[in-house]
Enzyme design. Sequence first.
Site, PDB file in Angstrom:
ATOM      1  N   HIS A  25      16.845 -11.766  13.063  1.00 40.75           N
ATOM      2  CA  HIS A  25      18.036 -11.473  12.263  1.00 40.75           C
ATOM      3  C   HIS A  25      17.744 -10.424  11.199  1.00 40.75           C
ATOM      4  O   HIS A  25      18.544 -10.225  10.288  1.00 40.75           O
ATOM      5  CB  HIS A  25      18.555 -12.755  11.610  1.00 40.75           C
ATOM      6  CG  HIS A  25      19.021 -13.762  12.608  1.00 40.75           C
ATOM      7  ND1 HIS A  25      20.309 -13.805  13.081  1.00 40.75           N
ATOM      8  CD2 HIS A  25      18.351 -14.727  13.282  1.00 40.75           C
ATOM      9  CE1 HIS A  25      20.429 -14.780  13.972  1.00 40.75           C
ATOM     10  NE2 HIS A  25      19.244 -15.356  14.120  1.00 40.75           N
ATOM     11  N   GLU A  32      -7.664  -2.913   7.013  1.00 41.31           N
ATOM     12  CA  GLU A  32      -8.835  -2.601   6.179  1.00 41.31           C
ATOM     13  C   GLU A  32     -10.047  -2.347   7.075  1.00 41.31           C
ATOM     14  O   GLU A  32     -10.949  -1.595   6.716  1.00 41.31           O
ATOM     15  CB  GLU A  32      -9.119  -3.758   5.193  1.00 41.31           C
ATOM     16  CG  GLU A  32     -10.048  -3.382   4.056  1.00 41.31           C
ATOM     17  CD  GLU A  32     -10.045  -4.388   2.898  1.00 41.31           C
ATOM     18  OE1 GLU A  32      -9.223  -4.260   1.978  1.00 41.31           O
ATOM     19  OE2 GLU A  32     -10.870  -5.318   2.921  1.00 41.31           O
ATOM     20  N   GLY A  72     -15.306  -9.884   3.211  1.00 41.09           N
ATOM     21  CA  GLY A  72     -14.236 -10.590   2.501  1.00 41.09           C
ATOM     22  C   GLY A  72     -13.101 -11.007   3.429  1.00 41.09           C
ATOM     23  O   GLY A  72     -12.627 -12.142   3.390  1.00 41.09           O
ATOM     24  N   ARG A  73     -12.667 -10.086   4.291  1.00 39.53           N
ATOM     25  CA  ARG A  73     -11.508 -10.388   5.147  1.00 39.53           C
ATOM     26  C   ARG A  73     -11.843 -11.304   6.312  1.00 39.53           C
ATOM     27  O   ARG A  73     -10.966 -11.622   7.118  1.00 39.53           O
ATOM     28  CB  ARG A  73     -10.849  -9.084   5.599  1.00 39.53           C
ATOM     29  CG  ARG A  73     -11.778  -8.091   6.262  1.00 39.53           C
ATOM     30  CD  ARG A  73     -11.135  -6.701   6.338  1.00 39.53           C
ATOM     31  NE  ARG A  73     -12.035  -5.687   6.862  1.00 39.53           N
ATOM     32  CZ  ARG A  73     -12.876  -4.974   6.142  1.00 39.53           C
ATOM     33  NH1 ARG A  73     -12.967  -5.177   4.846  1.00 39.53           N
ATOM     34  NH2 ARG A  73     -13.638  -4.048   6.698  1.00 39.53           N
ATOM     35  N   GLU A  79      -8.635  -8.012 -10.759  1.00 42.00           N
ATOM     36  CA  GLU A  79      -7.513  -8.951 -10.675  1.00 42.00           C
ATOM     37  C   GLU A  79      -7.986 -10.392 -10.862  1.00 42.00           C
ATOM     38  O   GLU A  79      -7.434 -11.155 -11.657  1.00 42.00           O
ATOM     39  CB  GLU A  79      -6.824  -8.837  -9.300  1.00 42.00           C
ATOM     40  CG  GLU A  79      -6.062  -7.549  -9.063  1.00 42.00           C
ATOM     41  CD  GLU A  79      -6.912  -6.434  -8.467  1.00 42.00           C
ATOM     42  OE1 GLU A  79      -8.156  -6.483  -8.592  1.00 42.00           O
ATOM     43  OE2 GLU A  79      -6.330  -5.503  -7.886  1.00 42.00           O
ATOM     44  N   LYS A  86      -9.210   1.952  -7.265  1.00 45.29           N
ATOM     45  CA  LYS A  86      -9.779   1.039  -8.274  1.00 45.29           C
ATOM     46  C   LYS A  86     -10.401   1.845  -9.407  1.00 45.29           C
ATOM     47  O   LYS A  86     -10.211   1.550 -10.591  1.00 45.29           O
ATOM     48  CB  LYS A  86     -10.875   0.170  -7.646  1.00 45.29           C
ATOM     49  CG  LYS A  86     -10.399  -0.916  -6.724  1.00 45.29           C
ATOM     50  CD  LYS A  86     -11.605  -1.780  -6.327  1.00 45.29           C
ATOM     51  CE  LYS A  86     -11.331  -2.605  -5.092  1.00 45.29           C
ATOM     52  NZ  LYS A  86     -12.509  -3.289  -4.571  1.00 45.29           N
ATOM     53  N   LYS A 101     -15.997 -12.642  -3.825  1.00 45.32           N
ATOM     54  CA  LYS A 101     -17.298 -12.369  -3.211  1.00 45.32           C
ATOM     55  C   LYS A 101     -18.208 -11.644  -4.207  1.00 45.32           C
ATOM     56  O   LYS A 101     -19.359 -11.987  -4.390  1.00 45.32           O
ATOM     57  CB  LYS A 101     -17.082 -11.538  -1.943  1.00 45.32           C
ATOM     58  CG  LYS A 101     -18.347 -11.236  -1.201  1.00 45.32           C
ATOM     59  CD  LYS A 101     -18.049 -10.472   0.085  1.00 45.32           C
ATOM     60  CE  LYS A 101     -19.330  -9.859   0.614  1.00 45.32           C
ATOM     61  NZ  LYS A 101     -19.134  -9.055   1.808  1.00 45.32           N
TER      62      LYS A 101
END
Length: 546
Positions: free
Chosen positions: A386, A355, A269-270, A215, A514, A209
């Site tokens: 399990h 977030e 973004g999310r 990253e 960051k 965005k």
Amino acid sequence: MKLPRINPTSTAAWKALEAHFQTRQADRISDLFAQNPNRVAQYTAQWNGFTLDYSKNRIDDTAKKLLLELAQQCQLKEAMQGYFGGSPINETESRAVMHTALRAPASADSKVEGSSVAAEVEAVKTQIKNFCDQIISGQKKGFTGKAFTDVVNIGIGGSDLGPVMAVEALKYYQNHLKIHFVSNVDGDHVYETLKSLNPETTLFVVVSKTFTTQETLSNALTVKKWFLSHASQKDIALHFAAVSTNTAKIAEFGIAPEHVFPMWDWVGGRFSLWSAVGLTIALSVGYNHFEAFLQGAHEMDRHFAETPFEDNIPVIMALVSIWYNNFYGAESEAIIPYTQYLSRFSAYLQQGIMESNGKYIDRSGTRVNYQTGTLIWGEPGTNSQHAFFQLMHQGTKLIPTDFIGFKKPLHGDMDHHDKLMSNFFAQTEALFVGKSKAEVEAEFIAKGVDLDSVAHIIPFKVFEGNKPTNTLLIDQLTPATLGSLIAAYEHKIFVQGVLWNIFSYDQWGVELGKQLANSILSDIDGSTNHPHDASTQALLKAYQNK
Ligand code: F6P
């Protein structure tokens, strides 16, 4: 409009809920069923092939009524008008929150802060459609004239988790393109992915965005370098596409203008998988399925916007969660989908929910005096049975859990599906009903075992039960139902944020780490020497002396 500033604990409904909780917290779900023969019908919401059964909860009629009143007293209805109406309800970033506009029909003429965005949304959808058609059909080719076989999405957070989740969820509908995801700045992630790829037939989609994320930019540059070791600079235009609000930065990277997909700052973004961030979803299943995915989400938007709170699936999910989080003190919620296709669903919702609602400052800028966002976790059933279900059945924690299942399987093998779904139903029943000491003893007696000889083992075989669950039973996993399901959780996030009096659509809490990482990076290469706490200093030294 602005979202209201109401401390939920100051409302009459909250105070009544507290008083009610004090007197009724020990109630058992089984007693609630015994008292009300209509409980299942009254605690089930039906909509468009979705059944939400929330009867297996520690919620009686009074609690339900008061929770609905809490929503009213926190002015949820008014807040929803600001949300759907394109007001800048993300106040700390001065932005509207209009991911719903991405899935609304053009005729809805969605507006952001008074201006119509329908035309630009439609234009990007057309761009996505044309691009997907050309890549899938093989009309667009790579630098040696071969059709594309692989697509790599390079992004992180909201620019990764949604596409990863949805591509996996819709694998049944997938075409011949193989989709890969590179997110972690750990070089091993990108190099491991590149190992199997042919530069002649691979398309790279850089999704960010902001186009400033460390990253994503690092991975994109590494991929570009790898690509250029096989091809020439001009070939970048054929093999790279980008999605961002920051189109100037994309141009610097060398991506062809027709491969640049814009997005808008009114899409968080999310919540961005509905935008061109979902390009890899559309590439993997084709544009028609992507359109159905958007349509399913839009239908849930309408359900949320138009349905009275007592029958409104996202509102109910939010209120049930608030009851456990704020009154029972539950710390976490599990989300267990009974389909392998939704294996990344909980991971996706971790960002969406945590977030958004992991905030301790309220909308007036003061520290809250109550709990906000829950911890979210989960894995698909039956695998999770399990793994961690022991703790859910006999541990000391209260973990309200959503069970998500589908009536019809996709591959049509009913033998497998009946086994899967028998586990789905069995688990919520076991969590609710448990197993009493008398039942354990009766089992031993039926096997002819003398009770005295097993008395020491009996406590371990008893299940207290009374563990709360929601069951979401959906007809079938399709692009449309996936869209509706995701949208339901998005609106749950909104409702909870409104009631908790926090801003759900910023994420300042991710900034400090960051910033520090940037200054530590220059400390590591020796160009700076920032002061650090003693522990970090020692660790850095150990790293530098490796
Ligand atoms: O982790 C914080 C965050 O800003 C997320 O909200 C976002 O989804 C992610 O980073 C990636 O950001 P971008 O799409 O700008 O690269």
